[in-house]
Design an enzyme around this catalytic site. Structure first.
Site, mmCIF file in Angstrom:
data_model
loop_
_atom_site.group_PDB
_atom_site.id
_atom_site.type_symbol
_atom_site.label_atom_id
_atom_site.label_comp_id
_atom_site.label_asym_id
_atom_site.label_seq_id
_atom_site.Cartn_x
_atom_site.Cartn_y
_atom_site.Cartn_z
ATOM 1 N N LEU A 129 0.833 -1.205 0.000
ATOM 2 C CA LEU A 129 0.000 0.000 0.000
ATOM 3 C C LEU A 129 0.871 1.259 0.000
ATOM 4 O O LEU A 129 0.683 2.153 -0.812
ATOM 5 C CB LEU A 129 -0.924 -0.011 1.221
ATOM 6 C CG LEU A 129 -1.828 1.205 1.421
ATOM 7 C CD1 LEU A 129 -2.847 1.319 0.291
ATOM 8 C CD2 LEU A 129 -2.559 1.123 2.775
ATOM 9 N N ARG A 273 23.221 -12.098 38.232
ATOM 10 C CA ARG A 273 24.213 -11.029 38.350
ATOM 11 C C ARG A 273 24.329 -10.553 39.791
ATOM 12 O O ARG A 273 23.317 -10.269 40.443
ATOM 13 C CB ARG A 273 23.803 -9.866 37.447
ATOM 14 C CG ARG A 273 24.652 -8.613 37.568
ATOM 15 C CD ARG A 273 26.049 -8.802 37.027
ATOM 16 N NE ARG A 273 26.737 -7.520 36.904
ATOM 17 C CZ ARG A 273 28.035 -7.405 36.727
ATOM 18 N NH1 ARG A 273 28.795 -8.486 36.618
ATOM 19 N NH2 ARG A 273 28.597 -6.220 36.613
ATOM 20 N N GLN A 284 15.518 -3.520 45.724
ATOM 21 C CA GLN A 284 14.134 -3.126 45.493
ATOM 22 C C GLN A 284 13.952 -2.292 44.229
ATOM 23 O O GLN A 284 12.905 -2.378 43.582
ATOM 24 C CB GLN A 284 13.588 -2.369 46.709
ATOM 25 C CG GLN A 284 13.309 -3.295 47.900
ATOM 26 C CD GLN A 284 12.622 -2.572 49.043
ATOM 27 O OE1 GLN A 284 12.659 -1.352 49.127
ATOM 28 N NE2 GLN A 284 12.000 -3.331 49.926
ATOM 29 N N GLY A 346 25.581 -2.079 31.560
ATOM 30 C CA GLY A 346 26.513 -2.057 30.440
ATOM 31 C C GLY A 346 26.376 -3.261 29.535
ATOM 32 O O GLY A 346 26.516 -3.153 28.311
ATOM 33 N N GLU A 369 2.171 -0.391 10.104
ATOM 34 C CA GLU A 369 0.724 -0.637 10.205
ATOM 35 C C GLU A 369 -0.013 0.562 10.798
ATOM 36 O O GLU A 369 -1.028 0.416 11.464
ATOM 37 C CB GLU A 369 0.433 -1.886 11.033
ATOM 38 C CG GLU A 369 0.860 -3.180 10.384
ATOM 39 C CD GLU A 369 0.223 -3.381 9.023
ATOM 40 O OE1 GLU A 369 -0.958 -3.745 8.957
ATOM 41 O OE2 GLU A 369 0.923 -3.165 8.019
#
Length: 388
Positions: A129, A273, A284, A346, A369
């Protein structure tokens, strides 16, 4: 808004399909995702895998070799593939998109002739289109289809056509009545390629979805038989808009899958990690980010599934549901993948981990779209167009 809300719950068959495709994606597609992104090459092996597993048969009716899946089922499949590789999910997404006009308005003869190869995955479909001067303003397209004998000569240029260089059937929208009202000028055609006068004139180099070819297509007097016109002359605009009601949820499904993949990667990283003598998932601030990512992803998924159920049920405001799902899911994918990069720090900025790829892939779900701005216009018009 719909008068009677449509409930949805995944059926046993849909849950089985979801879990099967998730396993397929984890085992066969995810290990290829980084290489597909790095090389920018179309993953023909993944196309063949999806064809062999009948994933590409989902949108098509059983009488022509398909599985007859509804919109929600197709969205669930797209989501699971996108969780592993956004590029690979576009194979199914665009195959469905490029076939929608035929599914909506194709004749019995057209379906019997064209659907078997599409359902088997032997032929891929694409949707043409957009043009250099007709992006968000899709009605401004200039490609012409001039009637001659029992066919049409198609001339013009289409831009940003996903899978345009690998498709064998392209649904092309062209002006057949230049003097008619703006939304009655356009007709749709099923163009089988390669054919004389058709050329892939360039491929774009992109930020993301790099293994999915985005092509500029040139049509120079391409002869299209009348038997390949989809619907009546002048019906093209309506067909394009109806197609978007089915295809925008497909993009939303891709976006939800990308977001889920990024969340999964961030959670896995946060579990392993260590910093300051603790796993970072014990802090937290990181927990808060992960919780927000999960809540946003699930909210987008639920809106997507609800939208699919409404559209499948024939809701009169399908366009609003489709745009809402695409809007929220696309913004969610961008936000969640950005946060995933932040969680990884990083390492998230390197290609040692998948989240930087997912972040780049997510951006396009806010653009194609129909941009997010167009989605807001569709939703607003649906609201303001209703009587008080």
């Amino acid at each position: 808004m719909s008068d009677a809300p449509t409930a949805y719950r995944l059926t046993e068959e849909q849950v089985l399909l979801r879990d099967t495709i998730r396993q397929l994606a984890d085992e066969k597609i995810a290990p290829r995702a980084a290489e597909i992104d790095r090389t920018g090459e179309f993953p023909e092996d993944i196309r063949q895998l999806l064809a062999a597993q009948d994933v590409l048969a989902l949108p098509f009716p059983p009488e022509h070799g398909g599985l007859g899946a509804n919109l929600l089922t197709v969205a669930v499949a797209i989501e699971q593939i996108a969780r592993a590789c956004a590029t690979s999910s576009l194979i199914l997404t665009v195959h469905d998109l490029g076939s929608q006009a035929l599914l909506l308005a194709g004749t019995d003869e057209q379906k019997a002739r064209l659907f078997p190869k599409l359902a088997s995955g032997e032929t891929l479909a694409a949707f043409a289109l957009t043009e250099p001067e007709a992006g968000s303003d899709a009605a401004a397209l200039r490609t012409r289809a001039v009637r001659e004998g029992d066919g049409y000569h198609l001339s013009g240029t289409k831009r940003f056509i996903t899978n345009g260089s690998v498709a064998g059937l392209i649904t092309v929208f062209a002006v057949t009545s230049p003097d008619a009202p703006r939304h009655e000028r356009i007709s749709a055609f099923a163009v089988e390629v390669p054919t004389d006068g058709f050329k892939v004139s360039r491929l774009e180099h992109k930020l993301g979805i790099r293994g999915s070819p985005t092509a500029e297509l040139t049509f120079d007097g391409v002869l299209v038989p009348e038997a390949n016109r989809i619907g009546d002359e002048g019906q093209g605009w309506d067909l394009a808009m109806k197609t978007f009601e089915h295809s925008r949820p497909g993009v939303a499904a891709q976006a939800v899958g990308i977001a889920q993949g990024a969340l999964d990667a961030a959670v896995a990283y946060a579990r392993e990690r260590k910093q300051f003598g603790k796993r970072i998932g014990e802090f937290q601030m990181v927990q808060g980010m992960l919780a927000d990512m999960d809540a946003r992803t699930e909210a987008a998924r639920q809106l997507l599934y609800k939208a699919c159920a409404e559209i499948d049920a024939g809701t009169p405001d399908a366009a609003r549901w489709a745009s809402a799902a695409k809007l929220i899911a696309g913004d969610t994918a961008m936000a969640v993948t950005t946060d995933a990069v932040q969680v990884l720090g990083g390492y998230g900025y390197t290609d040692d981990y998948p989240v930087e790829r997912m972040m780049r892939d997510a951006k396009i779900t806010q653009i194609y779209e129909g941009t997010q701005q167009i989605q807001r216009l569709v939703i607003a018009r649906a609201l303001l167009g209703k009587a008080d």
